[in-house]
Design an enzyme around this catalytic site. Sequence first.
Site, PDB file in Angstrom:
ATOM      1  N   GLN A 199     -88.995  10.537 -11.991  1.00 23.10           N
ATOM      2  CA  GLN A 199     -89.260   9.957 -13.305  1.00 23.10           C
ATOM      3  C   GLN A 199     -88.272   8.844 -13.589  1.00 23.10           C
ATOM      4  O   GLN A 199     -87.185   9.067 -14.116  1.00 23.10           O
ATOM      5  CB  GLN A 199     -89.196  11.026 -14.399  1.00 23.10           C
ATOM      6  CG  GLN A 199     -89.687  10.482 -15.717  1.00 23.10           C
ATOM      7  CD  GLN A 199     -89.997  11.553 -16.721  1.00 23.10           C
ATOM      8  OE1 GLN A 199     -89.875  12.741 -16.471  1.00 23.10           O
ATOM      9  NE2 GLN A 199     -90.400  11.112 -17.889  1.00 23.10           N
ATOM     10  N   PHE A 200     -88.673   7.607 -13.268  1.00 22.09           N
ATOM     11  CA  PHE A 200     -87.792   6.460 -13.463  1.00 22.09           C
ATOM     12  C   PHE A 200     -87.523   6.195 -14.948  1.00 22.09           C
ATOM     13  O   PHE A 200     -86.507   5.605 -15.301  1.00 22.09           O
ATOM     14  CB  PHE A 200     -88.362   5.208 -12.797  1.00 22.09           C
ATOM     15  CG  PHE A 200     -89.436   4.515 -13.588  1.00 22.09           C
ATOM     16  CD1 PHE A 200     -89.121   3.465 -14.430  1.00 22.09           C
ATOM     17  CD2 PHE A 200     -90.761   4.915 -13.488  1.00 22.09           C
ATOM     18  CE1 PHE A 200     -90.106   2.826 -15.160  1.00 22.09           C
ATOM     19  CE2 PHE A 200     -91.747   4.290 -14.210  1.00 22.09           C
ATOM     20  CZ  PHE A 200     -91.419   3.234 -15.058  1.00 22.09           C
ATOM     21  N   THR A 201     -88.395   6.661 -15.822  1.00 19.54           N
ATOM     22  CA  THR A 201     -88.227   6.373 -17.246  1.00 19.54           C
ATOM     23  C   THR A 201     -86.997   7.039 -17.847  1.00 19.54           C
ATOM     24  O   THR A 201     -86.592   6.686 -18.953  1.00 19.54           O
ATOM     25  CB  THR A 201     -89.475   6.795 -18.051  1.00 19.54           C
ATOM     26  OG1 THR A 201     -89.675   8.200 -17.910  1.00 19.54           O
ATOM     27  CG2 THR A 201     -90.706   6.038 -17.591  1.00 19.54           C
TER      28      THR A 201
END
Length: 138
Positions: free
Chosen positions: A71-73
């Site tokens: 999850q890059f967010t």
Amino acid sequence: MVTRVTRAAVRVDGQVVGEIDGPGLLVLLGVHRDDTVAAAPVMARKLHELRILPGEVSCADAGAPLLVVSQFTLYGETRKGRRPSWSAAAAPEKAEPLVEAVVAALRERGAPVATGVFGAMMAVESVNDGPFTVLVEV
């Protein structure tokens, strides 16, 4: 970010690609642009030995599963304006090998691990236990 769950699953295009029945941990794994592959075994050890399951035991103690979802967010910067900046997140070509290295290190430790699909649009569902969620950094 790590959440204690009684179960969790991730779907891609409506199909379950990873699932655990708990107690276990749902790991939303972000990779920072400055992270290196050297952090993978350290992160795997921390996740596997984190004592947040009922009775203050770890996945290592209980043989409990982990569902790891990239999850890059998690590295979205929201201090300025109303639109997040993703500049702190690692580029996909750097992040994917690091996520895979953490998963491989967990499996080398004997942990039962399910995963999402890197870069895919995923629907993640979980039944949080507690709820109990912590940030884990190395």
